[in-house]
Design an enzyme around this catalytic site. Structure first.
Site, PDB file in Angstrom:
ATOM      1  N   SER A 118      66.217 -41.675 -16.543  1.00 49.29           N
ATOM      2  CA  SER A 118      65.395 -41.438 -17.724  1.00 49.29           C
ATOM      3  C   SER A 118      65.300 -42.764 -18.483  1.00 49.29           C
ATOM      4  CB  SER A 118      66.019 -40.320 -18.566  1.00 49.29           C
ATOM      5  OG  SER A 118      65.176 -39.986 -19.618  1.00 49.29           O
ATOM      6  N   TYR A 144      55.090 -42.463 -22.627  1.00 43.52           N
ATOM      7  CA  TYR A 144      56.338 -42.857 -21.959  1.00 43.52           C
ATOM      8  C   TYR A 144      57.550 -42.272 -22.690  1.00 43.52           C
ATOM      9  CZ  TYR A 144      59.889 -45.653 -19.613  1.00 43.52           C
ATOM     10  OH  TYR A 144      60.997 -46.037 -18.893  1.00 43.52           O
ATOM     11  N   LYS A 189      60.130 -39.437 -21.208  1.00 47.83           N
ATOM     12  CA  LYS A 189      61.553 -39.680 -20.974  1.00 47.83           C
ATOM     13  C   LYS A 189      62.424 -38.715 -21.780  1.00 47.83           C
ATOM     14  CE  LYS A 189      61.267 -42.785 -17.769  1.00 47.83           C
ATOM     15  NZ  LYS A 189      61.765 -42.494 -16.405  1.00 47.83           N
TER      16      LYS A 189
HETATM   17  N1  LIG Z   1      63.595 -51.508 -16.443  1.00 45.63           N
HETATM   18  C1  LIG Z   1      63.920 -50.938 -17.565  1.00 45.63           C
HETATM   19  O1  LIG Z   1      64.196 -51.614 -18.565  1.00 45.63           O
HETATM   20  C2  LIG Z   1      63.976 -49.438 -17.673  1.00 45.63           C
HETATM   21  C3  LIG Z   1      64.424 -48.891 -18.877  1.00 45.63           C
HETATM   22  C4  LIG Z   1      64.507 -47.523 -19.000  1.00 45.63           C
HETATM   23  C5  LIG Z   1      64.178 -46.713 -17.934  1.00 45.63           C
HETATM   24  N2  LIG Z   1      63.718 -47.264 -16.773  1.00 45.63           N
HETATM   25  C6  LIG Z   1      63.365 -46.346 -15.689  1.00 45.63           C
HETATM   26  O2  LIG Z   1      63.909 -46.814 -14.475  1.00 45.63           O
HETATM   27  C7  LIG Z   1      63.153 -46.318 -13.388  1.00 45.63           C
HETATM   28  C8  LIG Z   1      62.863 -47.459 -12.433  1.00 45.63           C
HETATM   29  O3  LIG Z   1      61.998 -48.386 -13.095  1.00 45.63           O
HETATM   30  P1  LIG Z   1      62.135 -49.967 -12.920  1.00 45.63           P
HETATM   31  O4  LIG Z   1      62.474 -50.532 -14.236  1.00 45.63           O
HETATM   32  O5  LIG Z   1      62.975 -50.278 -11.757  1.00 45.63           O
HETATM   33  O6  LIG Z   1      60.610 -50.367 -12.697  1.00 45.63           O
HETATM   34  P2  LIG Z   1      59.761 -50.628 -11.382  1.00 45.63           P
HETATM   35  O7  LIG Z   1      60.298 -51.766 -10.627  1.00 45.63           O
HETATM   36  O8  LIG Z   1      58.357 -50.680 -11.858  1.00 45.63           O
HETATM   37  O9  LIG Z   1      60.021 -49.307 -10.512  1.00 45.63           O
HETATM   38  C9  LIG Z   1      59.272 -48.131 -10.603  1.00 45.63           C
HETATM   39  C10 LIG Z   1      59.272 -47.524  -9.209  1.00 45.63           C
HETATM   40  O10 LIG Z   1      58.662 -46.233  -9.259  1.00 45.63           O
HETATM   41  C11 LIG Z   1      57.883 -46.104  -8.104  1.00 45.63           C
HETATM   42  N3  LIG Z   1      56.803 -45.143  -8.352  1.00 45.63           N
HETATM   43  C12 LIG Z   1      55.882 -45.167  -9.344  1.00 45.63           C
HETATM   44  N4  LIG Z   1      55.008 -44.164  -9.194  1.00 45.63           N
HETATM   45  C13 LIG Z   1      55.387 -43.492  -8.072  1.00 45.63           C
HETATM   46  C14 LIG Z   1      54.876 -42.382  -7.366  1.00 45.63           C
HETATM   47  N5  LIG Z   1      53.777 -41.732  -7.782  1.00 45.63           N
HETATM   48  N6  LIG Z   1      55.522 -41.972  -6.263  1.00 45.63           N
HETATM   49  C15 LIG Z   1      56.626 -42.612  -5.829  1.00 45.63           C
HETATM   50  N7  LIG Z   1      57.161 -43.664  -6.442  1.00 45.63           N
HETATM   51  C16 LIG Z   1      56.533 -44.110  -7.554  1.00 45.63           C
HETATM   52  C17 LIG Z   1      57.323 -47.484  -7.819  1.00 45.63           C
HETATM   53  O11 LIG Z   1      57.041 -47.626  -6.445  1.00 45.63           O
HETATM   54  P3  LIG Z   1      55.539 -47.601  -5.860  1.00 45.63           P
HETATM   55  O12 LIG Z   1      54.645 -48.264  -6.867  1.00 45.63           O
HETATM   56  O13 LIG Z   1      55.637 -48.350  -4.574  1.00 45.63           O
HETATM   57  O14 LIG Z   1      55.220 -46.152  -5.652  1.00 45.63           O
HETATM   58  C18 LIG Z   1      58.488 -48.372  -8.214  1.00 45.63           C
HETATM   59  O15 LIG Z   1      59.316 -48.682  -7.125  1.00 45.63           O
HETATM   60  C19 LIG Z   1      61.898 -45.685 -14.011  1.00 45.63           C
HETATM   61  O16 LIG Z   1      62.047 -44.288 -14.060  1.00 45.63           O
HETATM   62  C20 LIG Z   1      61.883 -46.255 -15.410  1.00 45.63           C
HETATM   63  O17 LIG Z   1      61.195 -45.439 -16.327  1.00 45.63           O
HETATM   64  C21 LIG Z   1      63.623 -48.611 -16.620  1.00 45.63           C
END
Ligand SMILES: NC(=O)c1ccc[n+]([C@@H]2O[C@H](COP(=O)([O-])OP(=O)(O)OC[C@H]3O[C@@H](n4cnc5c(N)ncnc54)[C@H](OP(=O)(O)O)[C@@H]3O)[C@@H](O)[C@H]2O)c1
Length: 305
Positions: free
Chosen positions: A183, A198, A202
């Site tokens: 989340s 967003y 979440k």
């Molecule tokens: N980075 C942060 O600071 C942060 C903070 C709070 C929460 N989060 C959460 O952490 C999680 C991972 O995010 P991240 O930061 O690592 O960003 P990211 O690198 O942009 O990763 C997001 C991933 O979700 C996949 N995705 C998106 N739509 C999809 C779909 N329809 N089907 C299957 N896969 C899908 C993307 O792969 P494809 O595009 O290849 O499908 C990508 O690998 C997310 O839930 C995000 O909200 C991140």
């Protein structure tokens, strides 16, 4: 005292894991971490096959990380991924529903140069001009997608529980099957730093952890959540850039104390240590828990712009 040694406490040896969003960011780090620590199979899911293959090539143990193309917003795609995985493993110990999207910027205009608030019609114009589809597509990936991902993999999670040994008096039984949902601290924050959709998605995702942990309790499938703060990734890169933070931002001093008390973004080790603990024997007592990993950001996010 062997049972209190770190190597025992945090062992993830032979775990079978599924990670959605495993082709980048946090999901890739989790896949690389679990593979380097002895997990036997890690299925990484996402839409972009090249990104999934990049995760495979960045993982140390060969043959352990297995790419499975999947769109979590499609039940057919989830079912196909499930069948592909079920053909390669009898069970799944850990499912990480981690796919997510930030979507388009969706926030009210900030204060004007003279410090006055925007007019109500300016607020309305800004927010009402954004297509509803932009809003619902964020919910579709972050909430609906996570929900159906968990449902899709329940039989393989149940199969992991059936492999557990019978309890022995005064001996800790290996942990039961687990779902971890990624989340965000955005779900706790009323200020809208980036997007209404967003933050709301979440908040719902965090509640999904609580609801599923209740629904699945009778089946001994545990459900926990991770709520990260700022970790550098594809999704977070524009936020870092807007904040003037170069690179990964993991060295102290990268962020102001008022923004993140730790003065840095989350690093690979931060998320790696967390997922190893959650996946290990010593994480086995977690259920319905939400793990905040944000360097203190949640405590200081301002309530005004
Ligand atoms: N980075 C942060 O600071 C942060 C903070 C709070 C929460 N989060 C959460 O952490 C999680 C991972 O995010 P991240 O930061 O690592 O960003 P990211 O690198 O942009 O990763 C997001 C991933 O979700 C996949 N995705 C998106 N739509 C999809 C779909 N329809 N089907 C299957 N896969 C899908 C993307 O792969 P494809 O595009 O290849 O499908 C990508 O690998 C997310 O839930 C995000 O909200 C991140």
């Amino acid at each position: 005292m062997a049972h209190l040694q770190a190597s025992q406490l945090f062992s993830v040896q032979d775990r079978v894991v599924v990670i959605t969003g495993g082709g980048s960011g946090l999901g890739r780090t989790m896949a690389r971490t679990l593979s380097t620590n002895g997990a036997s199979k890690i299925f990484v899911l996402g839409r972009r096959e090249d990104a999934l293959h990049e995760t495979v090539s960045q993982s140390e143990s060969s043959g352990v990380v297995i790419p499975v193309p999947c769109d979590v917003t499609s039940k057919e795609s989830l079912e196909a991924a499930y069948q592909t995985i079920a053909a390669q493993t009898s069970h799944v110990d850990l499912l990480v529903a981690n796919s997510g999207t930030m979507g388009t910027q969706m926030r009210p205009p900030g204060p004007k140069a003279d410090g006055s608030n925007p007019t109500l019609s300016e607020v309305r114009d800004t927010l009402f001009s954004i297509p509803m589809e932009d809003f619902s597509s964020v919910l579709n990936v972050n909430v609906v997608g996570a929900y159906y991902t968990v449902l899709a993999f329940l039989p393989l999670l149940e199969a992991a529980n059936k492999r557990r040994p019978a309890p022995e008096r005064d001996v800790l039984t290996p942990p039961s099957a687990q779902v971890v949902i990624t989340s965000s601290i955005a779900g706790f924050i009323r200020l809208v730093p980036f997007s209404y959709a967003y933050n709301l998605s979440k908040a719902a995702t965090t509640h999904l952890v609580k609801m599923l942990s209740t629904t699945l309790a009778p089946y001994q499938i545990r459900v926990n959540g991770i709520t990260p703060g700022m970790y550098h990734s594809e999704m977070a890169d524009p936020l870092y850039a807007n904040g003037g933070v170069q690179g990964l931002g993991i060295s102290e001093g990268s962020f102001a104390k008022e923004s993140i008390p730790a003065t840095r973004g989350g690093g690979e080790q931060d998320i790696a240590g967390l997922i190893v603990w959650m996946a290990s024997a010593s994480g086995g007592y977690l259920n319905g828990s939400i793990m905040v990993t944000d360097g203190g950001r949640l405590g200081v996010v301002p309530s005004v712009y």
